[in-house]
Design an enzyme around this catalytic site. Structure first.
Site, PDB file in Angstrom:
ATOM      1  N   ASN A   8      71.515 125.278  70.263  1.00  0.00           N
ATOM      2  CA  ASN A   8      71.848 125.100  71.673  1.00  0.00           C
ATOM      3  C   ASN A   8      70.529 124.981  72.434  1.00  0.00           C
ATOM      4  O   ASN A   8      69.858 125.988  72.648  1.00  0.00           O
ATOM      5  CB  ASN A   8      72.664 126.310  72.172  1.00  0.00           C
ATOM      6  N   LYS A  10      70.078 124.378  75.448  1.00  0.00           N
ATOM      7  CA  LYS A  10      70.219 124.772  76.860  1.00  0.00           C
ATOM      8  C   LYS A  10      69.553 123.715  77.752  1.00  0.00           C
ATOM      9  O   LYS A  10      69.510 122.548  77.372  1.00  0.00           O
ATOM     10  CB  LYS A  10      69.632 126.165  77.095  1.00  0.00           C
ATOM     11  N   HIS A  94      80.199 129.141  77.017  1.00  0.00           N
ATOM     12  CA  HIS A  94      78.948 129.886  76.811  1.00  0.00           C
ATOM     13  C   HIS A  94      78.830 130.927  77.929  1.00  0.00           C
ATOM     14  O   HIS A  94      79.191 130.657  79.083  1.00  0.00           O
ATOM     15  CB  HIS A  94      77.759 128.923  76.825  1.00  0.00           C
ATOM     16  N   GLU A  96      76.460 131.871  79.647  1.00  0.00           N
ATOM     17  CA  GLU A  96      75.677 131.455  80.819  1.00  0.00           C
ATOM     18  C   GLU A  96      76.553 130.665  81.789  1.00  0.00           C
ATOM     19  O   GLU A  96      76.363 130.734  83.008  1.00  0.00           O
ATOM     20  CB  GLU A  96      74.452 130.637  80.364  1.00  0.00           C
ATOM     21  N   GLU A 165      79.014 135.736  70.598  1.00  0.00           N
ATOM     22  CA  GLU A 165      77.685 135.851  71.193  1.00  0.00           C
ATOM     23  C   GLU A 165      77.668 137.031  72.166  1.00  0.00           C
ATOM     24  O   GLU A 165      78.041 136.873  73.346  1.00  0.00           O
ATOM     25  CB  GLU A 165      77.341 134.574  71.960  1.00  0.00           C
ATOM     26  N   GLY A 171      69.019 135.483  74.248  1.00  0.00           N
ATOM     27  CA  GLY A 171      67.711 135.255  74.862  1.00  0.00           C
ATOM     28  C   GLY A 171      66.934 136.532  75.142  1.00  0.00           C
ATOM     29  O   GLY A 171      65.954 136.512  75.892  1.00  0.00           O
ATOM     30  N   SER A 209      69.825 135.749  69.804  1.00  0.00           N
ATOM     31  CA  SER A 209      68.498 136.052  69.250  1.00  0.00           C
ATOM     32  C   SER A 209      68.467 135.972  67.732  1.00  0.00           C
ATOM     33  O   SER A 209      67.782 136.751  67.076  1.00  0.00           O
ATOM     34  CB  SER A 209      68.010 137.416  69.752  1.00  0.00           C
TER      35      SER A 209
HETATM   36  C1  PEP Z   1      72.634 130.807  72.876  1.00  0.00           C
HETATM   37  O1  PEP Z   1      72.198 130.313  73.893  1.00  0.00           O
HETATM   38  O2  PEP Z   1      73.758 130.484  72.475  1.00  0.00           O
HETATM   39  C2  PEP Z   1      71.813 131.767  72.140  1.00  0.00           C
HETATM   40  C3  PEP Z   1      72.333 132.398  71.125  1.00  0.00           C
HETATM   41  O3  PEP Z   1      70.528 131.947  72.594  1.00  0.00           O
HETATM   42  P1  PEP Z   1      69.345 132.735  71.850  1.00  0.00           P
HETATM   43  O4  PEP Z   1      69.385 132.350  70.397  1.00  0.00           O
HETATM   44  O5  PEP Z   1      68.089 132.265  72.514  1.00  0.00           O
HETATM   45  O6  PEP Z   1      69.597 134.193  72.038  1.00  0.00           O
END
Ligand code: PEP
Length: 247
Positions: A8, A10, A94, A96, A165, A171, A209
């Protein structure tokens, strides 16, 4: 089940950066044991469609899809439009977007349905915030988020990819332990089993992460079928390392 690693990106990238990254990935990825996709920002889908043409190792994904089919929805991008650019996957729900765009469980479910109708596999994201976890609400939250999608798409639920997630892990560098992740994945699998006989074929990704050092251990858990990778998908070395351990 074949594992699935989806990046992803982003709201990152540029024409030059995308070209460099995709060339590096294609040059070095070989024939991985897992399926791979990159989910790019909408303006770059045409570029990515060209960069990923004539190969079948890395598929193209989008990061969102409109809940509407067409019409007066300024700024939205429909599933049919995504399909025209060779998009095979679309992230929906997601955290976000749930947080910053106030997307509700119902919005997310409709988006998943629109994607499915257009022949796009939705990557449906669910996950709890730190506060919800602290209050013991993790199971309730993820089950509620998934239930909305199950309710709307019915038997087509077997066509989705699900991603757990935890919001507190996205992040932040704070990964869920393999045990914490597996516990939630098992709950989600059970919920899918109640909805379809094909639950064992639905890939449940972990996201939050995930990186080159923790990916292998996370993916040895019985119900972790791959990863949704944010930050680490922007660096060829890191993304390729994760792909390499997804067996
Ligand atoms: C994501 O944006 O779906 C995600 C898992 O981000 P990160 O790996 O940076 O935590």
């Amino acid at each position: 089940m074949k594992k699935f690693i989806a990046g992803n990106w982003k709201m990152n990238g540029s024409l030059a950066a995308n070209e460099k990254l995709v060339h590096e990935l294609l040059d070095r990825v070989g024939r991985p044991s897992c399926d791979v996709a990159v989910c790019a920002p909408s303006p770059y889908l045409s570029q990515l469609q060209c960069l990923l043409a004539n190969q079948d190792v890395i598929a193209l994904g989008a990061q969102n899809v409109s809940q509407h089919e067409s019409g007066a929805y300024t700024g939205d991008v429909s599933a049919a439009m995504l399909r025209e650019f060779g998009v095979r996957y679309a992230i929906v729900g997601h955290s976000e977007r749930r947080q910053h765009q106030a997307e509700t469980d119902t919005n997310v479910a409709i988006k998943a349905k629109r994607a499915l109708e257009a022949g796009i596999t939705p990557i449906v994201c669910v996950g709890e915030t730190q506060r919800e976890r602290d209050e013991g609400l993790t199971d309730y939250i993820v089950r509620r988020q998934l239930a909305a999608v199950v309710h709307l798409v019915g038997p087509c639920i077997s066509e989705i990819v699900l991603a757990y997630e935890p919001v507190w892990a996205i992040g932040t560098g704070k990964t869920a332990t393999p045990e914490q992740a597996q516990q939630v994945h098992a709950i989600l699998r059970k919920q899918l089993q109640a909805a379809t006989e094909k639950a064992h074929t639905i890939r449940i990704l972990y996201g939050g992460s995930m990186n080159a050092s923790n990916a292998a251990t996370l993916m040895t858990q019985p119900d972790i079928d791959g990863g949704l990778i944010g930050g680490a998908s922007l660096k060829a070395d890191d993304f390729l390392a994760i792909i390499g351990v997804a067996k």
